[in-house]
Design a protein around this motif. Sequence first.
Motif, PDB file in Angstrom:
ATOM      1  N   ALA A   1      11.792   1.284  -0.451  1.00  0.00           N
ATOM      2  CA  ALA A   1      10.858   1.403  -1.581  1.00  0.00           C
ATOM      3  C   ALA A   1      11.551   1.022  -2.885  1.00  0.00           C
ATOM      4  CB  ALA A   1      10.299   2.822  -1.658  1.00  0.00           C
TER       5      ALA A   1
ATOM      6  N   LEU B   1       8.574  -0.613  -5.087  1.00  0.00           N
ATOM      7  CA  LEU B   1       7.388   0.159  -4.722  1.00  0.00           C
ATOM      8  C   LEU B   1       7.697   1.646  -4.719  1.00  0.00           C
ATOM      9  CD1 LEU B   1       6.228  -2.116  -1.773  1.00  0.00           C
ATOM     10  CD2 LEU B   1       5.214  -1.988  -4.055  1.00  0.00           C
TER      11      LEU B   1
ATOM     12  N   GLU C   1       5.389   6.449  -1.567  1.00  0.00           N
ATOM     13  CA  GLU C   1       4.029   6.703  -1.089  1.00  0.00           C
ATOM     14  C   GLU C   1       3.294   5.416  -0.718  1.00  0.00           C
ATOM     15  OE1 GLU C   1       4.963   7.869  -4.368  1.00  0.00           O
ATOM     16  OE2 GLU C   1       5.891   9.515  -3.279  1.00  0.00           O
ATOM     17  N   ASP C   2       3.766   4.259  -1.187  1.00  0.00           N
ATOM     18  CA  ASP C   2       3.146   2.977  -0.840  1.00  0.00           C
ATOM     19  C   ASP C   2       3.403   2.607   0.623  1.00  0.00           C
ATOM     20  OD1 ASP C   2       2.072   2.432  -3.392  1.00  0.00           O
ATOM     21  OD2 ASP C   2       3.975   1.566  -4.065  1.00  0.00           O
TER      22      ASP C   2
ATOM     23  N   LEU D   1       2.866  -1.319   4.592  1.00  0.00           N
ATOM     24  CA  LEU D   1       2.346  -0.486   3.510  1.00  0.00           C
ATOM     25  C   LEU D   1       1.067   0.203   3.959  1.00  0.00           C
ATOM     26  CD1 LEU D   1       2.818  -2.928   0.489  1.00  0.00           C
ATOM     27  CD2 LEU D   1       4.422  -1.235   1.403  1.00  0.00           C
TER      28      LEU D   1
ATOM     29  N   CYS E   1      -1.742   0.505   2.158  1.00  0.00           N
ATOM     30  CA  CYS E   1      -2.917  -0.294   1.786  1.00  0.00           C
ATOM     31  C   CYS E   1      -2.470  -1.530   1.025  1.00  0.00           C
ATOM     32  CB  CYS E   1      -3.925   0.529   0.993  1.00  0.00           C
ATOM     33  SG  CYS E   1      -3.494   0.771  -0.725  1.00  0.00           S
TER      34      CYS E   1
ATOM     35  N   ASP F   1      -3.442  -2.819  -1.743  1.00  0.00           N
ATOM     36  CA  ASP F   1      -3.360  -2.743  -3.208  1.00  0.00           C
ATOM     37  C   ASP F   1      -1.904  -2.731  -3.691  1.00  0.00           C
ATOM     38  OD1 ASP F   1      -6.116  -2.635  -3.333  1.00  0.00           O
ATOM     39  OD2 ASP F   1      -6.200  -0.463  -3.603  1.00  0.00           O
ATOM     40  N   SER F   2      -1.027  -2.142  -2.886  1.00  0.00           N
ATOM     41  CA  SER F   2       0.384  -2.033  -3.257  1.00  0.00           C
ATOM     42  C   SER F   2       1.092  -3.380  -3.285  1.00  0.00           C
ATOM     43  CB  SER F   2       1.108  -1.105  -2.275  1.00  0.00           C
ATOM     44  OG  SER F   2       0.496   0.161  -2.253  1.00  0.00           O
TER      45      SER F   2
ATOM     46  N   ARG G   1       2.173  -4.963  -6.589  1.00  0.00           N
ATOM     47  CA  ARG G   1       3.310  -4.389  -7.323  1.00  0.00           C
ATOM     48  C   ARG G   1       4.664  -4.781  -6.736  1.00  0.00           C
ATOM     49  NH1 ARG G   1      -0.010  -0.162  -6.652  1.00  0.00           N
ATOM     50  NH2 ARG G   1       1.429   1.005  -5.349  1.00  0.00           N
TER      51      ARG G   1
END
Length: 181
Positions: free
Chosen positions: A18, A23, A26-27, A48, A50, A52-53, A56
């Motif tokens: 992470a 990230l 939690e991602d 991951l 989801c 959405d991560s 980033r």
Amino acid sequence: MTQRDPEFGAELDRSEVARLTGLALEDLDPGLPPQIVSTGTAFAVVALACDDSLARLKVNQQEATAWLRARGGRWFYVLAPAVRVSGAAPLWRARMQFNGGEDPATGSAAGCAISYLVMRGAVAPGQRIALHQGIEMGRPSEIFLSANIRNEHKGTESARVTDVRVAGSTVLVAQGQLFLP
């Protein structure tokens, strides 16, 4: 193309992965630990929770290169399940950043990813999935993946992922000639 059967290497420390990928812990998908996988070139497959991560993702290449090589890998291949259209193949999204850039489609890493997903039970053996890559860089690609497992005792030493298939179309982006004296 059919890739060679995968070799599964070390599972990686989630908090270090992470941190190196920019990230949050939690991602990362809590049920799919990051792991080195090779079908010819070793990638650190990172699942991951989801997609959405993925926006980033910012790999610290300078630090990640040495860290991954010490564990038998070359690059992070980060993927996540995505929302799919009803009736379509299951859809995943991925990114692969490297020194100074990003790859819009990484077939060698995609073979490692489907091997990992089948071995971990996240994708059924023989099931074809679609994988989209290159979205964030404005060069979207679509790759189709499948793999089988020999010996149905998934997750045991006797289980072996085989028949790793990666498909998709290519787009010519450059052409040239080489003239030798």
